[in-house]
Design a protein around this motif. Structure first.
Motif, PDB file in Angstrom:
ATOM      1  N   PRO A 191     -27.948   9.446 -16.456  1.00  0.00           N
ATOM      2  CA  PRO A 191     -26.689   8.838 -16.025  1.00  0.00           C
ATOM      3  C   PRO A 191     -26.573   8.846 -14.506  1.00  0.00           C
ATOM      4  CG  PRO A 191     -26.309  10.349 -17.857  1.00  0.00           C
ATOM      5  CD  PRO A 191     -27.725  10.550 -17.418  1.00  0.00           C
ATOM      6  N   LEU A 192     -26.018   7.765 -13.946  1.00  0.00           N
ATOM      7  CA  LEU A 192     -25.945   7.629 -12.481  1.00  0.00           C
ATOM      8  C   LEU A 192     -25.019   8.651 -11.847  1.00  0.00           C
ATOM      9  CD1 LEU A 192     -25.843   3.734 -12.273  1.00  0.00           C
ATOM     10  CD2 LEU A 192     -27.773   5.238 -11.753  1.00  0.00           C
ATOM     11  N   ASP A 193     -24.130   9.226 -12.626  1.00  0.00           N
ATOM     12  CA  ASP A 193     -23.230  10.240 -12.075  1.00  0.00           C
ATOM     13  C   ASP A 193     -23.557  11.637 -12.577  1.00  0.00           C
ATOM     14  OD1 ASP A 193     -22.523   9.794 -14.699  1.00  0.00           O
ATOM     15  OD2 ASP A 193     -20.361   9.931 -14.352  1.00  0.00           O
ATOM     16  N   ALA A 194     -24.701  11.799 -13.273  1.00  0.00           N
ATOM     17  CA  ALA A 194     -25.069  13.118 -13.806  1.00  0.00           C
ATOM     18  C   ALA A 194     -25.661  13.973 -12.701  1.00  0.00           C
ATOM     19  CB  ALA A 194     -26.078  12.969 -14.950  1.00  0.00           C
ATOM     20  N   GLY A 207     -32.461  13.177 -19.182  1.00  0.00           N
ATOM     21  CA  GLY A 207     -32.054  11.871 -19.669  1.00  0.00           C
ATOM     22  C   GLY A 207     -32.502  11.670 -21.101  1.00  0.00           C
ATOM     23  N   GLN A 208     -32.438  10.437 -21.568  1.00  0.00           N
ATOM     24  CA  GLN A 208     -32.863  10.106 -22.925  1.00  0.00           C
ATOM     25  C   GLN A 208     -33.577   8.763 -22.932  1.00  0.00           C
ATOM     26  OE1 GLN A 208     -29.715  10.197 -25.832  1.00  0.00           O
ATOM     27  NE2 GLN A 208     -30.122  12.345 -26.311  1.00  0.00           N
ATOM     28  N   ALA A 228     -33.769  13.000   4.154  1.00  0.00           N
ATOM     29  CA  ALA A 228     -32.876  11.842   4.132  1.00  0.00           C
ATOM     30  C   ALA A 228     -31.477  12.212   4.622  1.00  0.00           C
ATOM     31  CB  ALA A 228     -32.807  11.270   2.725  1.00  0.00           C
ATOM     32  N   THR A 229     -31.049  13.404   4.323  1.00  0.00           N
ATOM     33  CA  THR A 229     -29.735  13.846   4.788  1.00  0.00           C
ATOM     34  C   THR A 229     -29.703  13.932   6.315  1.00  0.00           C
ATOM     35  OG1 THR A 229     -29.383  15.092   2.741  1.00  0.00           O
ATOM     36  CG2 THR A 229     -28.035  15.709   4.653  1.00  0.00           C
ATOM     37  N   LYS A 230     -30.773  14.452   6.882  1.00  0.00           N
ATOM     38  CA  LYS A 230     -30.837  14.561   8.331  1.00  0.00           C
ATOM     39  C   LYS A 230     -30.933  13.184   8.996  1.00  0.00           C
ATOM     40  CE  LYS A 230     -33.086  19.102   8.243  1.00  0.00           C
ATOM     41  NZ  LYS A 230     -34.305  19.871   8.594  1.00  0.00           N
ATOM     42  N   ALA A 231     -31.601  12.265   8.321  1.00  0.00           N
ATOM     43  CA  ALA A 231     -31.783  10.934   8.916  1.00  0.00           C
ATOM     44  C   ALA A 231     -30.550  10.056   8.785  1.00  0.00           C
ATOM     45  CB  ALA A 231     -32.970  10.240   8.259  1.00  0.00           C
ATOM     46  N   ALA A 232     -29.654  10.332   7.834  1.00  0.00           N
ATOM     47  CA  ALA A 232     -28.485   9.484   7.610  1.00  0.00           C
ATOM     48  C   ALA A 232     -27.414   9.758   8.664  1.00  0.00           C
ATOM     49  CB  ALA A 232     -27.932   9.725   6.219  1.00  0.00           C
ATOM     50  N   GLU A 233     -26.698   8.716   9.044  1.00  0.00           N
ATOM     51  CA  GLU A 233     -25.606   8.867  10.009  1.00  0.00           C
ATOM     52  C   GLU A 233     -24.377   9.495   9.359  1.00  0.00           C
ATOM     53  OE1 GLU A 233     -22.849   6.028  12.902  1.00  0.00           O
ATOM     54  OE2 GLU A 233     -24.782   5.309  12.177  1.00  0.00           O
ATOM     55  N   GLU A 234     -24.091   9.068   8.144  1.00  0.00           N
ATOM     56  CA  GLU A 234     -22.951   9.640   7.409  1.00  0.00           C
ATOM     57  C   GLU A 234     -23.399   9.879   5.962  1.00  0.00           C
ATOM     58  OE1 GLU A 234     -18.200   8.694   6.563  1.00  0.00           O
ATOM     59  OE2 GLU A 234     -19.416   7.285   7.725  1.00  0.00           O
ATOM     60  N   PRO A 235     -24.146  10.959   5.725  1.00  0.00           N
ATOM     61  CA  PRO A 235     -24.725  11.171   4.388  1.00  0.00           C
ATOM     62  C   PRO A 235     -23.685  11.652   3.374  1.00  0.00           C
ATOM     63  CG  PRO A 235     -25.253  13.016   5.815  1.00  0.00           C
ATOM     64  CD  PRO A 235     -24.536  12.020   6.675  1.00  0.00           C
ATOM     65  N   PHE A 236     -23.902  11.237   2.149  1.00  0.00           N
ATOM     66  CA  PHE A 236     -23.091  11.745   1.034  1.00  0.00           C
ATOM     67  C   PHE A 236     -24.016  11.909  -0.170  1.00  0.00           C
ATOM     68  CE2 PHE A 236     -20.297  11.487  -2.674  1.00  0.00           C
ATOM     69  CZ  PHE A 236     -19.304  12.378  -2.318  1.00  0.00           C
ATOM     70  N   HIS A 237     -24.002  13.110  -0.754  1.00  0.00           N
ATOM     71  CA  HIS A 237     -24.892  13.451  -1.863  1.00  0.00           C
ATOM     72  C   HIS A 237     -24.147  13.267  -3.182  1.00  0.00           C
ATOM     73  CE1 HIS A 237     -27.439  15.830  -4.570  1.00  0.00           C
ATOM     74  NE2 HIS A 237     -28.399  15.736  -3.647  1.00  0.00           N
ATOM     75  N   LEU A 238     -24.721  12.457  -4.082  1.00  0.00           N
ATOM     76  CA  LEU A 238     -24.113  12.226  -5.395  1.00  0.00           C
ATOM     77  C   LEU A 238     -25.210  12.077  -6.448  1.00  0.00           C
ATOM     78  CD1 LEU A 238     -21.621  11.614  -7.201  1.00  0.00           C
ATOM     79  CD2 LEU A 238     -21.927   9.194  -6.586  1.00  0.00           C
ATOM     80  N   ALA A 239     -25.215  12.956  -7.434  1.00  0.00           N
ATOM     81  CA  ALA A 239     -26.111  12.879  -8.601  1.00  0.00           C
ATOM     82  C   ALA A 239     -27.578  12.750  -8.199  1.00  0.00           C
ATOM     83  CB  ALA A 239     -25.699  11.717  -9.496  1.00  0.00           C
ATOM     84  N   GLY A 240     -28.010  13.578  -7.239  1.00  0.00           N
ATOM     85  CA  GLY A 240     -29.415  13.584  -6.857  1.00  0.00           C
ATOM     86  C   GLY A 240     -29.813  12.464  -5.926  1.00  0.00           C
ATOM     87  N   ARG A 241     -28.857  11.767  -5.367  1.00  0.00           N
ATOM     88  CA  ARG A 241     -29.146  10.666  -4.445  1.00  0.00           C
ATOM     89  C   ARG A 241     -28.366  10.865  -3.153  1.00  0.00           C
ATOM     90  NH1 ARG A 241     -28.877   8.521  -9.627  1.00  0.00           N
ATOM     91  NH2 ARG A 241     -30.592   7.117 -10.239  1.00  0.00           N
TER      92      ARG A 241
END
Length: 312
Positions: A191-194, A207-208, A228-241
């Motif tokens: 799931p995209l929000d898991a 998953g399944q 990727a977190t360091k490279a992003a200007e305004e990072p936000f972590h959600l469900a492994g992304r």
């Protein structure tokens, strides 16, 4: 009137002769049977009679004792200590010429052969062993699906192992980039929000596929996410992304969503559709409805934020 030999009649003479013959035959029979007692043998006969009576008394006494013994209750054999329903009778094979005993008493607490219920093979199977057909079918499905995944992804360099594990499938990869990680998140139907979890240098997700549970272990992904977190200007972590909110997020329909700085009280970013002054939507809602999202190659230009009261 006295009868003398001189004055006997013919009848009397005949009777006397018959009596004499009868007496002779009687004496002869006694001699033949050994019952004739000579002179002085009366005492011997008396002793024989006493011995015979004594032996007869002994026999009668013995027979009476045997009758008493026969009527006494026989002792019961001890009750065996075997647990119930585990007794198995063992009958040794006797020679054919030896008569077999019948109607023997059974030990107390031990069922006879007639008392032991007969269990049919089907009933015995259902009572002793559970039905494994469902589990076997599930394992066969997981093995088949794992084989299909291996064939479909044989050319992917990050794949380390795809194997059935009883009723589920385990996948191990060594990600070369976050795109490998995101590919497998989509492939296993995560799931995209898991949420995902870190464990010993790997990122773990579940998953399944076709109703079969899949466990994904992605090595090197924690390091790639940190980069990727360091490279992003305004990072936000959600469900492994990692989402760089400073860039537009393009959904699967090709629409671009912009973050203009607004957030919910739980810190969830609010985005609006590019080119509109439309309502704000939480990032999770956009991801679930139109995801996955990919970052725009260019940075989002500054835009006047819409009314923050108009959110969905």
């Amino acid at each position: 009137m006295t009868i003398t030999p001189d004055n006997r009649t013919d009848v009397e003479q005949e009777l006397a002769e018959q009596l004499g013959q009868l007496a002779q035959r009687f004496v002869a029979r006694l001699k033949a049977e050994g019952r004739l007692v000579e002179t002085g043998g009366a005492q011997a006969l008396k002793r024989l009679q006493e011995q015979d009576e004594a032996q007869r008394s002994l026999r009668e006494a013995a027979e009476g004792a045997f009758d008493i013994i026969d009527h006494l209750p026989s002792p019961k054999p001890p009750t065996p200590t075997l647990p119930p329903h585990t007794f198995q009778a063992h009958t040794p094979h006797a020679p054919a010429d030896v008569p077999q005993p019948t109607n023997l008493p059974q030990p107390a607490g031990v069922p006879t052969a007639e008392q032991i219920p007969t269990i049919s093979p089907a009933a015995a199977h259902s009572a002793s062993t559970p039905d494994h057909s469902a589990a076997d079918h599930a394992q066969a499905r997981s093995a088949t699906t794992a084989a299909r995944l291996r064939a479909e992804n044989a050319g992917r360099l990050e794949v380390m192992q795809i194997a059935p594990d009883h009723e589920r499938i385990t996948i191990h990869i060594r990600a070369l980039s976050l795109s490998d990680w995101e590919y497998w998140l989509a492939a296993i139907g995560a799931p995209l929000d898991a949420p995902t979890h870190r464990a010993e240098g790997a990122q773990i997700a579940a998953g399944q596929i076709d109703g079969i549970d899949v466990h994904l272990t992605a090595h090197e992904v924690p390091r790639l996410l940190d980069e990727a977190t360091k490279a992003a200007e305004e990072p936000f972590h959600l469900a492994g992304r990692i989402y760089d909110l400073a860039r537009g997020q393009i959904d699967r329909h090709g629409q671009t969503w912009l973050h203009l700085g607004q957030r919910q009280t739980d810190n969830m970013p609010l985005l609006t559709l590019c080119g509109t002054s439309g309502p704000l939507y939480p990032l999770t809602s956009i991801v679930m409805a139109n995801g996955p999202l990919t970052a725009s190659p260019t940075q989002t230009p500054p835009t006047t934020p819409p009314d923050t009261n108009n959110t969905h």
